[in-house]
Design a protein around this motif. Structure first.
Motif, PDB file in Angstrom:
ATOM      1  N   GLY A 127       0.789  -1.227   0.000  1.00  0.00           N
ATOM      2  CA  GLY A 127       0.000   0.000   0.000  1.00  0.00           C
ATOM      3  C   GLY A 127       0.816   1.269   0.000  1.00  0.00           C
ATOM      4  N   GLN A 130       2.436   1.674  -3.661  1.00  0.00           N
ATOM      5  CA  GLN A 130       1.365   1.812  -4.651  1.00  0.00           C
ATOM      6  C   GLN A 130       0.630   3.145  -4.485  1.00  0.00           C
ATOM      7  N   THR A 131       0.474   3.594  -3.238  1.00  0.00           N
ATOM      8  CA  THR A 131      -0.118   4.910  -3.005  1.00  0.00           C
ATOM      9  C   THR A 131       0.782   6.004  -3.561  1.00  0.00           C
ATOM     10  N   LYS A 134       0.393   6.062  -7.320  1.00  0.00           N
ATOM     11  CA  LYS A 134      -0.853   6.696  -7.726  1.00  0.00           C
ATOM     12  C   LYS A 134      -0.751   8.215  -7.607  1.00  0.00           C
ATOM     13  N   HIS A 290      -3.909   5.868   2.335  1.00  0.00           N
ATOM     14  CA  HIS A 290      -3.513   4.759   1.479  1.00  0.00           C
ATOM     15  C   HIS A 290      -4.619   4.448   0.470  1.00  0.00           C
ATOM     16  N   SER A 291      -4.246   4.389  -0.787  1.00  0.00           N
ATOM     17  CA  SER A 291      -5.188   4.031  -1.847  1.00  0.00           C
ATOM     18  C   SER A 291      -5.208   2.525  -2.104  1.00  0.00           C
ATOM     19  N   HIS A 292      -4.230   1.812  -1.530  1.00  0.00           N
ATOM     20  CA  HIS A 292      -4.081   0.376  -1.728  1.00  0.00           C
ATOM     21  C   HIS A 292      -3.852  -0.292  -0.377  1.00  0.00           C
ATOM     22  N   SER A 293      -4.133  -1.582  -0.326  1.00  0.00           N
ATOM     23  CA  SER A 293      -4.050  -2.324   0.937  1.00  0.00           C
ATOM     24  C   SER A 293      -2.621  -2.396   1.459  1.00  0.00           C
ATOM     25  N   LEU A 354      -0.958  -1.325  -9.561  1.00  0.00           N
ATOM     26  CA  LEU A 354      -2.131  -2.101  -9.166  1.00  0.00           C
ATOM     27  C   LEU A 354      -3.369  -1.214  -9.211  1.00  0.00           C
ATOM     28  N   ALA A 356      -6.553   0.587  -7.873  1.00  0.00           N
ATOM     29  CA  ALA A 356      -6.959   0.993  -6.527  1.00  0.00           C
ATOM     30  C   ALA A 356      -8.255   0.287  -6.151  1.00  0.00           C
ATOM     31  N   LEU A 358      -8.711  -2.681  -4.630  1.00  0.00           N
ATOM     32  CA  LEU A 358      -8.759  -4.141  -4.618  1.00  0.00           C
ATOM     33  C   LEU A 358      -9.029  -4.651  -3.213  1.00  0.00           C
ATOM     34  N   ASP A 360      -8.448  -7.362  -0.185  1.00  0.00           N
ATOM     35  CA  ASP A 360      -7.295  -8.128   0.258  1.00  0.00           C
ATOM     36  C   ASP A 360      -7.290  -9.483  -0.441  1.00  0.00           C
TER      37      ASP A 360
END
Length: 365
Positions: A127, A130-131, A134, A290-293, A354, A356, A358, A360
């Motif tokens: 996360g 990936q954040t 993004k 966070h845009s991702h896990s 990835l 955004a 998704l 887990d």
């Protein structure tokens, strides 16, 4: 999506992290392990509910689709080539190899066999990074023009049960920790075109203070402080230092500076980490949600490769990415030794970000 069966070769210090991380993904299942030390493999298998085999027996099994190579860096390439020769996809711990020729041979063998090569680190799938990606893709700091990346510590001899391997050829701070930082930079800013560096080996030996190795003298074969400059194909410039010679510091681990703002990113050795930006004219740092896990761990790259094998898309923690990072590290060492800039012959596409949102355990929208 079919669940692909995974075997592990090498049951040392990092192996439990793969057991835990891979368990988060339904697309993969670890069910077997092997090690040159059969007693260690048997103990690891009993602890984690796996079947233990000799290496050759594991590679001969028809019910293993992917083999994770967790051996020491000096034999990564040999073991990976053996896995490919057995008809299995391979996912290697970093680095892909300890020299370009071996790294290239792994990639070529897999291409000839129609198999996939994946390689750590996969922390850029977490996360935090990936954040950060993004934020760049959304133009929050403008086009990246510069970066700083610092790994500064005083070596693993105070805690690691097998610290000697970190001072052998193919390790040191650059080859051990550099892949986290360099992979993150390529993920965020694209491929590198040329490098320049200075380096030194400060101590001829280290004295271990860990419980397992207390008092043992560890010979040093590698540079323990490497300072480099990277020029990206985009024209951006990064300053990178990796060191096992530093007792303490106040430097940031990873920052990206754009035409319209700057971004601070967490430790690329981990999957989480705060992301903060300051935009031109404000002078105030702001946390980005966070845009991702952040609830994934080591094994995300294996799961992404397993998904990609079945969908036909490229996988993100790829052999090509790992080879480009290896090429950069070799060039930094060559630059330090030769006192000149080194052009990077390889290149690679930035790994696809990835999606955004998704859930887990998911790696495709």
């Amino acid at each position: 999506m079919q669940t692909l069966n995974i075997g592990i070769i090498g049951t040392g210090n990092i192996a439990p992290a793969y057991i835990e991380g891979c368990a988060a993904f339904d697309v993969i299942k670890i069910n077997a392990c092997a090690d040159i030390l059969s007693d260690r493999a048997q103990a690891f298998a009993a602890e984690h509910g796996l079947a233990a085999f000799d290496v050759d027996d594991l590679l001969a099994r028809d019910d293993i689709d992917i083999v994770i190579n967790l051996t020491i860096p000096a034999v990564h390439a040999d073991v990976s080539r053996g896995i490919i020769a057995a008809g299995k996809h391979v996912y290697s711990e970093k680095p892909l190899a300890i020299n370009r020729a071996d790294g290239e041979s792994v990639i070529k063998a897999a291409m000839a066999a129609g198999l996939r090569v994946g390689c750590a680190p996969d922390t850029f799938l977490g996360g935090g990074l990936q954040t950060a990606r993004k934020a760049i893709d959304d133009d929050l700091i403008g086009k990246p023009i510069a970066a700083t990346a610092f790994f500064l510590a005083h070596g693993p001899e105070s805690w690691h049960p097998n610290a000697g391997i970190f001072y052998q050829k193919g390790a040191g701070p650059l080859f051990d920790m550099g892949p986290y930082y360099l992979t993150a930079l390529v993920h965020l800013m694209g491929p590198v075109a040329r490098v320049a560096a200075s380096a030194r080996m400060t101590f001829a030996e280290r004295v271990a203070t860990s419980e397992a190795l207390m008092g043992q003298r560890l010979p040093v074969e590698v540079n323990t402080h490497v300072a480099g400059m990277l020029e990206f194909e985009s024209g951006a410039i990064a300053s990178v230092i990796t060191s096992f010679d530093v007792w303490g510091h106040h430097l940031p681990m990873l920052e990206i500076h754009g035409e319209a703002g700057s971004m601070s990113v967490g430790d690329p050795n981990f999957f989480a980490g705060a992301v903060r930006i300051v935009q031109g004219g404000t002078r105030e740092w702001t946390d980005i949600p966070h845009s991702h896990s952040i609830d994934i761990g080591r094994g995300a790259g294996v799961a992404d490769m397993a998904t990609a094998i079945q969908t036909g898309r490229p996988h993100r923690a790829s052999g090509d990415l790992a080879f480009h990072v290896l090429d950069i590290m070799c060039a930094l060492e060559e630059s330090a030794a030769q006192g000149r800039r080194i052009e990077i012959a390889s290149t690679v596409e930035q790994p696809e970000a990835l999606p955004a949102g998704l859930a887990d355990g998911e790696l495709d929208a």
